[in-house]
Design an enzyme around this catalytic site. Structure first.
Site, short mmCIF file in Angstrom:
data_model
loop_
_atom_site.label_atom_id
_atom_site.label_comp_id
_atom_site.label_asym_id
_atom_site.label_seq_id
_atom_site.Cartn_x
_atom_site.Cartn_y
_atom_site.Cartn_z
N ASP A 46 22.88 3.90 10.08
CA ASP A 46 24.03 3.00 9.93
C ASP A 46 25.30 3.62 10.52
OD1 ASP A 46 22.81 0.83 8.78
OD2 ASP A 46 23.15 1.49 6.73
N THR A 59 0.82 -1.22 0.00
CA THR A 59 0.00 0.00 0.00
C THR A 59 0.86 1.27 0.00
OG1 THR A 59 -0.02 0.16 2.41
CG2 THR A 59 -1.74 -1.19 1.39
N ASP A 76 23.84 7.41 5.43
CA ASP A 76 22.77 6.81 6.22
C ASP A 76 23.05 7.04 7.71
OD1 ASP A 76 21.28 4.82 7.81
OD2 ASP A 76 20.61 4.13 5.84
N1 URA Z 1 18.02 8.85 5.78
C1 URA Z 1 19.37 8.89 5.97
O1 URA Z 1 19.89 8.26 6.89
N2 URA Z 1 20.10 9.62 5.12
C2 URA Z 1 19.58 10.34 4.10
O2 URA Z 1 20.31 11.01 3.36
C3 URA Z 1 18.17 10.27 3.92
C4 URA Z 1 17.42 9.52 4.78
#
Ligand code: URA
Length: 208
Positions: free
Chosen positions: A202, A107, A199
């Site tokens: 991470d 969805t 990220d």
């Molecule tokens: N989430 C992230 O961790 N980095 C980005 O650039 C966009 C979303």
């Protein structure tokens, strides 16, 4: 329309540069996210309501002011957790809630998979944390869920924001103020902020 506060503070700008650096390792990255969150929360608490209070000093009585609202910090799982301790450093009496969302692949709608909030969330000024405001889908949905649970005054704190995310939150939730440590001009085809910092989850948790 809610406020969009973009920090220009030299301390924050310096720390953002270090966060952007691909060679910054997880330990330092985590510490920097926390420090930026603390500095940003100093700005985000500027308009908190105050109440007049008389305090007995060792000398005499003093007319003082104290914060007149209960506070809640709500990180969006998982990366928002990286900002929590920074906010708690300045707001040690705040209660901490958590909200986790995923997007249903069929969805494409956001689904809440975890939500634990202070029971009196409707009485608290909420500081929702999400380091990366990219498309804004998650933040917009999290704000919607918080409102459904009764939250009335919500501030969104981000480390980095992009125009699409800011616009989405401002359009869907014009009552929410956004505080961001930096603002980048675009997203790439994968929804990452450019130039960004990669990220955030991470890099905070070392999962890459
Ligand atoms: N989430 C992230 O961790 N980095 C980005 O650039 C966009 C979303």
């Amino acid at each position: 329309m809610g406020k969009l506060f973009i920090s220009e503070h030299p301390l924050i700008q310096h720390k953002i540069a270090m966060l952007r650096n691909r060679d910054t390792g997880s330990k330092e990255f985590r510490e920097l996210i926390e420090e930026v969150a603390m500095l940003l929360s100093y700005e985000a608490t500027r308009d908190l309501p105050l109440v007049d209070t008389i305090i007995e000093t060792p000398i005499t009585k003093a007319n003082c002011k104290m914060i007149d609202t209960k506070l809640a910090i709500v990180p969006i799982l998982r990366a928002g957790i990286g900002m929590t301790d920074g906010l708690l450093a300045l707001m040690p009496t705040a209660k901490v809630g958590h909200i986790g969302l995923y997007r249903d692949p069929k969805t494409l709608l956001p689904v809440e998979y975890y939500c634990k909030l202070p029971s009196d969330i409707e009485e608290r000024t909420v500081f929702l944390t999400d380091p990366m405001l990219a498309t804004g889908g998650t933040a917009e949905a999290a704000i919607g869920f918080l409102k459904e649970k009764g939250a009335k005054k919500i501030n969104l704190l981000c480390v980095l924001s992009a125009p699409q995310g800011v616009q989405k939150v401002q359009t869907m939730h014009p009552d929410v103020d956004i505080y961001t440590a930096a603002y980048d001009n675009m997203l790439n085809e994968h929804g990452y902020i450019v130039p960004g910092l990669g990220d955030a989850g991470d890099r905070i948790f070392g999962t890459k």
